[in-house]
Design an enzyme around this catalytic site. Sequence first.
Site, PDB file in Angstrom:
ATOM      1  N   TYR A 150       0.635  -1.184   0.054  1.00 43.31           N
ATOM      2  CA  TYR A 150      -0.097  -0.155   0.386  1.00 43.31           C
ATOM      3  C   TYR A 150       1.019   1.197   0.045  1.00 43.31           C
ATOM      4  O   TYR A 150       2.017   1.346   0.002  1.00 43.31           O
ATOM      5  CB  TYR A 150      -0.615   0.237   1.474  1.00 43.31           C
TER       6      TYR A 150
ATOM      7  N   LYS B  71       6.310  -2.354   1.665  1.00 42.29           N
ATOM      8  CA  LYS B  71       5.539  -1.293   2.406  1.00 42.29           C
ATOM      9  C   LYS B  71       4.448  -2.312   1.989  1.00 42.29           C
ATOM     10  O   LYS B  71       3.134  -1.802   1.537  1.00 42.29           O
ATOM     11  CB  LYS B  71       4.976  -0.007   1.981  1.00 42.29           C
TER      12      LYS B  71
ATOM     13  N   GLU C 270      12.155   2.201  14.375  1.00 43.97           N
ATOM     14  CA  GLU C 270      10.684   3.162  13.824  1.00 43.97           C
ATOM     15  C   GLU C 270      10.010   2.891  14.819  1.00 43.97           C
ATOM     16  O   GLU C 270       9.250   2.317  14.871  1.00 43.97           O
ATOM     17  CB  GLU C 270      10.387   2.797  11.995  1.00 43.97           C
TER      18      GLU C 270
ATOM     19  N   LEU D 202      11.011   0.800   6.586  1.00 46.21           N
ATOM     20  CA  LEU D 202      10.663   1.283   6.030  1.00 46.21           C
ATOM     21  C   LEU D 202      11.703   2.949   5.629  1.00 46.21           C
ATOM     22  O   LEU D 202      11.295   3.842   6.208  1.00 46.21           O
ATOM     23  CB  LEU D 202       9.330   2.094   5.691  1.00 46.21           C
TER      24      LEU D 202
HETATM   25  N1  PDD Z   1       2.967   5.124   7.609  1.00 46.76           N
HETATM   26  N2  PDD Z   1       7.446   3.669   9.003  1.00 46.76           N
HETATM   27  C1  PDD Z   1       6.382   3.135   8.920  1.00 46.76           C
HETATM   28  C2  PDD Z   1       6.382   1.520   9.216  1.00 46.76           C
HETATM   29  C3  PDD Z   1       5.680   3.614   8.131  1.00 46.76           C
HETATM   30  O1  PDD Z   1       3.956   3.138   8.349  1.00 46.76           O
HETATM   31  C4  PDD Z   1       5.300   4.574   7.431  1.00 46.76           C
HETATM   32  C5  PDD Z   1       4.210   5.278   6.526  1.00 46.76           C
HETATM   33  C6  PDD Z   1       6.402   5.615   7.815  1.00 46.76           C
HETATM   34  C7  PDD Z   1       6.072   6.679   7.302  1.00 46.76           C
HETATM   35  O2  PDD Z   1       6.678   7.126   6.009  1.00 46.76           O
HETATM   36  P1  PDD Z   1       6.688   8.145   4.521  1.00 46.76           P
HETATM   37  O3  PDD Z   1       6.960   9.616   5.811  1.00 46.76           O
HETATM   38  O4  PDD Z   1       6.153   7.502   3.219  1.00 46.76           O
HETATM   39  O5  PDD Z   1       4.544   8.231   5.354  1.00 46.76           O
HETATM   40  C8  PDD Z   1       7.491   5.138   9.013  1.00 46.76           C
HETATM   41  C9  PDD Z   1       1.683   5.142   6.800  1.00 46.76           C
HETATM   42  C10 PDD Z   1       1.530   6.499   6.950  1.00 46.76           C
HETATM   43  C11 PDD Z   1       0.924   4.525   7.061  1.00 46.76           C
HETATM   44  O6  PDD Z   1       0.781   3.813   7.355  1.00 46.76           O
HETATM   45  O7  PDD Z   1      -0.343   5.088   7.581  1.00 46.76           O
END
Ligand code: PDD
Length: 283
Positions: free
Chosen positions: A33, A147, A180, A205
């Site tokens: 996703y 992801k 993270e 991620l």
């Molecule tokens: N999550 N780490 C994890 C495990 C994440 O699921 C996400 C993003 C990030 C940050 O990535 P980005 O800057 O590309 O949003 C780091 C999304 C927002 C979610 O699962 O809703």
Amino acid sequence: MPRIAYVNGQYLPHSDASVHIEDRGYQFADGVYEVVPVMSGKLVDEARHLDRLERSLSELQMDMPMSRRALQLVCDSVIERNYLTNGFVYMQVTRGVAPRDHKFPKGIKPAIVITAKQTKPQSTAVLEDGVAVKTVPDIRWRRRDIKSISLLPNCMAKQAAVEEGAFEAWMVEEDGTVTEGSSTNAWIVTKDGILVTRTADHDILNGITRMGLLEVAAEAGVQFEERPFTLEEAYEAREAFLTSSTNHVTPITRIDDRSVANGKPGSVTMKLREAYLDRIARE
Ligand code: PDD
């Protein structure tokens, strides 16, 4: 106003949108996703999000469900049909529908769902007081760079945090380093004033906000290092914050039962936050 979802070629009212019971996403979490922020009706960092989607798919031997151009057009249409100004677009691609069998089936079409959601601006309390994080062991698989929609450990971590009144969970490896957050990247500013976030390898991620913020930090002349940092280092840090597409740059003022420095959002954090928001607004 009815919400509209895109599901495998059709735009449907959110309440009528559904997928097949033998979708491999439903049975095996066999899918990926993206969450793409939307500002003033436009996708933010669209190219990077689509690059990451393509990469996640290819790591799982899946094809893009349609061309990038077509995907952009569908996203724009979902934004328009939902009258979305500020919020995010959620896209999910699964391997498709097939009788339940662990091995990858041949010749099936990937299934795609795209939805949109309006969000409220971050509250002033979050910006003035910062948020708390709770640490939990990182019990996830070894390909966190993909992801994947398989997010149960992340949900468990977030639930544990929320039950203790924290906003986010920080996941910690057995060696004591922070990987993270449950859905955010983790950052500190060390005692010596150096911005640190974990290297983007298979352990985390690689956030799109993370990538953008590193560029903003370089432009602003903020010294940074990409390396693992320990929880001990975080407890001693001058500042801490988290980043994601939905939280942008959010100050952290408490880690477990300890205040980060004086318990107020840090100046480097807030400077980077401003610069980052300026950058995405300019785009
Ligand atoms: N999550 N780490 C994890 C495990 C994440 O699921 C996400 C993003 C990030 C940050 O990535 P980005 O800057 O590309 O949003 C780091 C999304 C927002 C979610 O699962 O809703």
